[in-house]
Motif scaffolding. Sequence first.
Motif, PDB file in Angstrom:
ATOM      1  N   ALA A 345      -0.397  -9.900   4.742  1.00  0.00           N
ATOM      2  CA  ALA A 345      -0.054 -10.871   3.938  1.00  0.00           C
ATOM      3  C   ALA A 345       0.143 -10.531   2.584  1.00  0.00           C
ATOM      4  O   ALA A 345       0.687 -10.931   1.670  1.00  0.00           O
ATOM      5  N   HIS A 346      -0.531  -9.517   2.173  1.00  0.00           N
ATOM      6  CA  HIS A 346      -0.649  -8.674   0.973  1.00  0.00           C
ATOM      7  C   HIS A 346       0.525  -8.202   0.717  1.00  0.00           C
ATOM      8  O   HIS A 346       1.248  -7.975  -0.362  1.00  0.00           O
ATOM      9  N   ALA A 347       1.240  -7.414   1.701  1.00  0.00           N
ATOM     10  CA  ALA A 347       2.563  -6.827   1.636  1.00  0.00           C
ATOM     11  C   ALA A 347       3.501  -7.669   1.707  1.00  0.00           C
ATOM     12  O   ALA A 347       4.897  -7.433   1.098  1.00  0.00           O
ATOM     13  N   GLU A 348       3.562  -8.906   2.293  1.00  0.00           N
ATOM     14  CA  GLU A 348       4.830  -9.751   2.645  1.00  0.00           C
ATOM     15  C   GLU A 348       4.497 -11.064   2.237  1.00  0.00           C
ATOM     16  O   GLU A 348       3.597 -11.764   3.001  1.00  0.00           O
ATOM     17  N   PRO A 349       4.961 -11.542   0.963  1.00  0.00           N
ATOM     18  CA  PRO A 349       4.618 -12.662   0.614  1.00  0.00           C
ATOM     19  C   PRO A 349       4.807 -13.979   1.331  1.00  0.00           C
ATOM     20  O   PRO A 349       4.137 -14.736   1.427  1.00  0.00           O
ATOM     21  N   ARG A 350       5.778 -13.830   2.232  1.00  0.00           N
ATOM     22  CA  ARG A 350       6.226 -15.092   3.158  1.00  0.00           C
ATOM     23  C   ARG A 350       5.061 -15.274   4.227  1.00  0.00           C
ATOM     24  O   ARG A 350       5.129 -16.165   4.559  1.00  0.00           O
ATOM     25  N   PRO A 362       5.707  -8.111  13.693  1.00  0.00           N
ATOM     26  CA  PRO A 362       5.915  -6.663  13.839  1.00  0.00           C
ATOM     27  C   PRO A 362       4.685  -5.848  13.057  1.00  0.00           C
ATOM     28  O   PRO A 362       4.682  -4.387  13.232  1.00  0.00           O
ATOM     29  N   TYR A 363       4.228  -6.479  12.055  1.00  0.00           N
ATOM     30  CA  TYR A 363       3.103  -5.946  11.176  1.00  0.00           C
ATOM     31  C   TYR A 363       2.075  -5.626  12.080  1.00  0.00           C
ATOM     32  O   TYR A 363       1.000  -4.753  11.620  1.00  0.00           O
ATOM     33  N   ARG A 364       1.931  -6.060  13.353  1.00  0.00           N
ATOM     34  CA  ARG A 364       0.814  -5.824  14.251  1.00  0.00           C
ATOM     35  C   ARG A 364       0.809  -4.472  14.560  1.00  0.00           C
ATOM     36  O   ARG A 364       0.025  -3.708  14.772  1.00  0.00           O
ATOM     37  N   PHE A 396      18.943  -7.372   4.043  1.00  0.00           N
ATOM     38  CA  PHE A 396      20.032  -7.320   4.819  1.00  0.00           C
ATOM     39  C   PHE A 396      19.662  -7.210   6.292  1.00  0.00           C
ATOM     40  O   PHE A 396      20.183  -7.902   7.189  1.00  0.00           O
ATOM     41  N   LEU A 397      18.709  -6.289   6.637  1.00  0.00           N
ATOM     42  CA  LEU A 397      17.734  -6.238   7.938  1.00  0.00           C
ATOM     43  C   LEU A 397      17.288  -7.443   8.139  1.00  0.00           C
ATOM     44  O   LEU A 397      17.308  -7.948   9.633  1.00  0.00           O
ATOM     45  N   ASP A 398      16.472  -7.936   7.359  1.00  0.00           N
ATOM     46  CA  ASP A 398      15.781  -9.491   7.720  1.00  0.00           C
ATOM     47  C   ASP A 398      16.830 -10.346   8.327  1.00  0.00           C
ATOM     48  O   ASP A 398      16.542 -11.175   9.067  1.00  0.00           O
ATOM     49  N   CYS A 399      18.122 -10.372   7.331  1.00  0.00           N
ATOM     50  CA  CYS A 399      19.236 -11.404   8.024  1.00  0.00           C
ATOM     51  C   CYS A 399      20.025 -10.704   9.117  1.00  0.00           C
ATOM     52  O   CYS A 399      21.047 -11.231   9.266  1.00  0.00           O
ATOM     53  N   ALA A 400      19.556 -10.070   9.977  1.00  0.00           N
ATOM     54  CA  ALA A 400      20.130  -9.443  11.134  1.00  0.00           C
ATOM     55  C   ALA A 400      21.510  -9.120  10.725  1.00  0.00           C
ATOM     56  O   ALA A 400      22.425  -8.902  11.710  1.00  0.00           O
ATOM     57  N   GLY A 401      21.468  -8.475   9.506  1.00  0.00           N
ATOM     58  CA  GLY A 401      22.762  -7.714   9.428  1.00  0.00           C
ATOM     59  C   GLY A 401      24.115  -8.620   9.041  1.00  0.00           C
ATOM     60  O   GLY A 401      25.250  -8.308   8.857  1.00  0.00           O
ATOM     61  N   HIS A 442      14.392  -0.251   8.940  1.00  0.00           N
ATOM     62  CA  HIS A 442      13.867  -1.501   8.659  1.00  0.00           C
ATOM     63  C   HIS A 442      12.164  -1.309   8.774  1.00  0.00           C
ATOM     64  O   HIS A 442      11.713  -2.068   7.679  1.00  0.00           O
ATOM     65  N   MET A 443      11.804  -0.708   9.677  1.00  0.00           N
ATOM     66  CA  MET A 443      10.430  -0.345   9.800  1.00  0.00           C
ATOM     67  C   MET A 443       9.633   0.394   8.697  1.00  0.00           C
ATOM     68  O   MET A 443       8.854   0.116   8.116  1.00  0.00           O
ATOM     69  N   ALA A 444      10.597   1.294   8.275  1.00  0.00           N
ATOM     70  CA  ALA A 444       9.930   2.340   7.110  1.00  0.00           C
ATOM     71  C   ALA A 444      10.014   1.273   5.851  1.00  0.00           C
ATOM     72  O   ALA A 444       9.046   1.712   5.307  1.00  0.00           O
ATOM     73  N   LEU A 445      10.777   0.519   5.729  1.00  0.00           N
ATOM     74  CA  LEU A 445      10.718  -0.107   4.387  1.00  0.00           C
ATOM     75  C   LEU A 445       9.715  -1.275   4.240  1.00  0.00           C
ATOM     76  O   LEU A 445       8.883  -1.225   3.283  1.00  0.00           O
ATOM     77  N   LYS A 446       9.269  -1.717   5.479  1.00  0.00           N
ATOM     78  CA  LYS A 446       8.173  -2.577   5.477  1.00  0.00           C
ATOM     79  C   LYS A 446       6.845  -1.883   5.653  1.00  0.00           C
ATOM     80  O   LYS A 446       5.887  -2.168   4.857  1.00  0.00           O
ATOM     81  N   ALA A 447       6.837  -0.644   6.123  1.00  0.00           N
ATOM     82  CA  ALA A 447       5.615   0.040   6.117  1.00  0.00           C
ATOM     83  C   ALA A 447       5.272   0.695   4.842  1.00  0.00           C
ATOM     84  O   ALA A 447       4.062   0.870   4.549  1.00  0.00           O
ATOM     85  N   ALA A 448       6.351   0.916   3.920  1.00  0.00           N
ATOM     86  CA  ALA A 448       6.102   1.590   2.884  1.00  0.00           C
ATOM     87  C   ALA A 448       5.340   0.366   1.868  1.00  0.00           C
ATOM     88  O   ALA A 448       4.579   0.955   1.046  1.00  0.00           O
ATOM     89  N   ARG A 449       5.527  -0.972   2.114  1.00  0.00           N
ATOM     90  CA  ARG A 449       4.736  -1.601   1.360  1.00  0.00           C
ATOM     91  C   ARG A 449       3.324  -1.859   1.681  1.00  0.00           C
ATOM     92  O   ARG A 449       2.676  -2.647   1.085  1.00  0.00           O
ATOM     93  N   LEU A 450       2.947  -1.217   2.927  1.00  0.00           N
ATOM     94  CA  LEU A 450       1.437  -1.699   3.382  1.00  0.00           C
ATOM     95  C   LEU A 450       0.426  -0.932   2.661  1.00  0.00           C
ATOM     96  O   LEU A 450       0.675   0.366   2.103  1.00  0.00           O
TER      97      LEU A 450
END
Length: 450
Positions: A345-350, A362-364, A396-401, A442-450
């Motif tokens: 939640a801290h990394a992903e405002p939504r 996927p954050y699990r 772009f990746l969140d929007c399935a390309g 996609h996963m690397a960008l999300k992991a980088a904000r954790l």
Amino acid sequence: MRGDYQQLVDEISAALGAPATLEDRDFGLIAFGAHEGDDDEVMDPVRTRSILQRRSSAAVRAWFEAFGIARAKTALRIPPDPAAGVFRGRICLPVRHRGIVHGYVWLLDDGHLTDLELGTRGAPPDPRIAQAMETAARIGALLADEARAGAELGDLLRELLAAAPDGQPAAAAALRDALRDSLRFTSGAPLTLVAVLPWDTSDTDAAPLPSLPGLLAACALPAGGGPADGPAAGADETEPAARSGAGRGGRTGSAARPQPAAPVPTLAALVRLRASGAPAPAHTVAEHLLRSPRAGAAPAERQPPRGSGHPPPLRPGAAGIGAGTRELTDLPATWREALDAARAAHAEPRLGPITQWDAIGPYRMLTALPATAPDPAIGPLLAPAHAELARTAEVFLDCAGQASRTAQALGIHRQTLYYRLGRVEKLTGLDLDDGEHRLLLHMALKAARL
């Protein structure tokens, strides 16, 4: 216990003929006297919000603390300030015990207390004020007892959450016995944990946590606390180190391992649920805790340096809720779930500011990964100079390309989007038409904000 506070507040209200309100040191509402009469102006906005929301805002707290209430040992006056929503003046009775302030009693002054001698200018206080201060001292003793009991339960909770696996049964038994003695727990009742981060632990004399339905115990822990937590749990603020030598495809050269960030102080709150699968009490506790002045910012961030042009931006706090359990021995696992949910939640405002472990998708998986350097292909994209490109790629990746959805979400023209995506491919050496490359990015960008 709360009935005792109400009785004492009513005594003060009756002695001085004024509506009284009792708040803890974090300005959480404990009890209040009834407002009698037809003068609605007595119920000024600050008092009304305090009663309805069970807490005053951080701005209201700062305004009142500017009058020195945290240091006061005797009653003091607070003048009215309609611009701040304070339509009536107040008398503040500091609630102390053995030199520590545990809360405040507020008396609204509609004019009949204006000439009341408080004993602050060398003159003895009015007997009614002296009596009210004696009652406030009794309230302070009760709050101190409650704080001690809560601290003991918090210490036992901390011991359980930080215990090695072979020590967890004994730690769980000790916590179970203490909860039974405090009449707060029945064996078999569904439980969960709430994690709130960041949590300011600099004030060692902080007031006890608010009395909320279901809140059994709480303790502060580093975000990486607990034997089963890997380095990732404490790497919430890790910034990628500089990388060099990444060639086409990112398979040449090396990436430096990021320096571990200091553990982020986090609050663990043990909550009793009304029924399994019904987390409403945990959400209520999380909402109240996130309103605390100790939630959401590190101590150094709270006030801007003197002479600075504007305050530094504050990162909002976040809270995570673990899956429910009926066994105290399961709490270390529940804590990891709550902590992972808070980090997500801290990394992903939504997701935030409050989310449950089973809702972070996927954050699990991402929160369970150890802290390592990002994949060499992604390293160049994480440089601050390319923040907009990284955001474009993630959206772009969140929007399935889908280019149209991405351009709309970013508020840019399609051609601008294609130009940015081309730059992403050149920086990373990845092909955004390749499914595996997309997954890696996609996963690397999300992991980088954790």
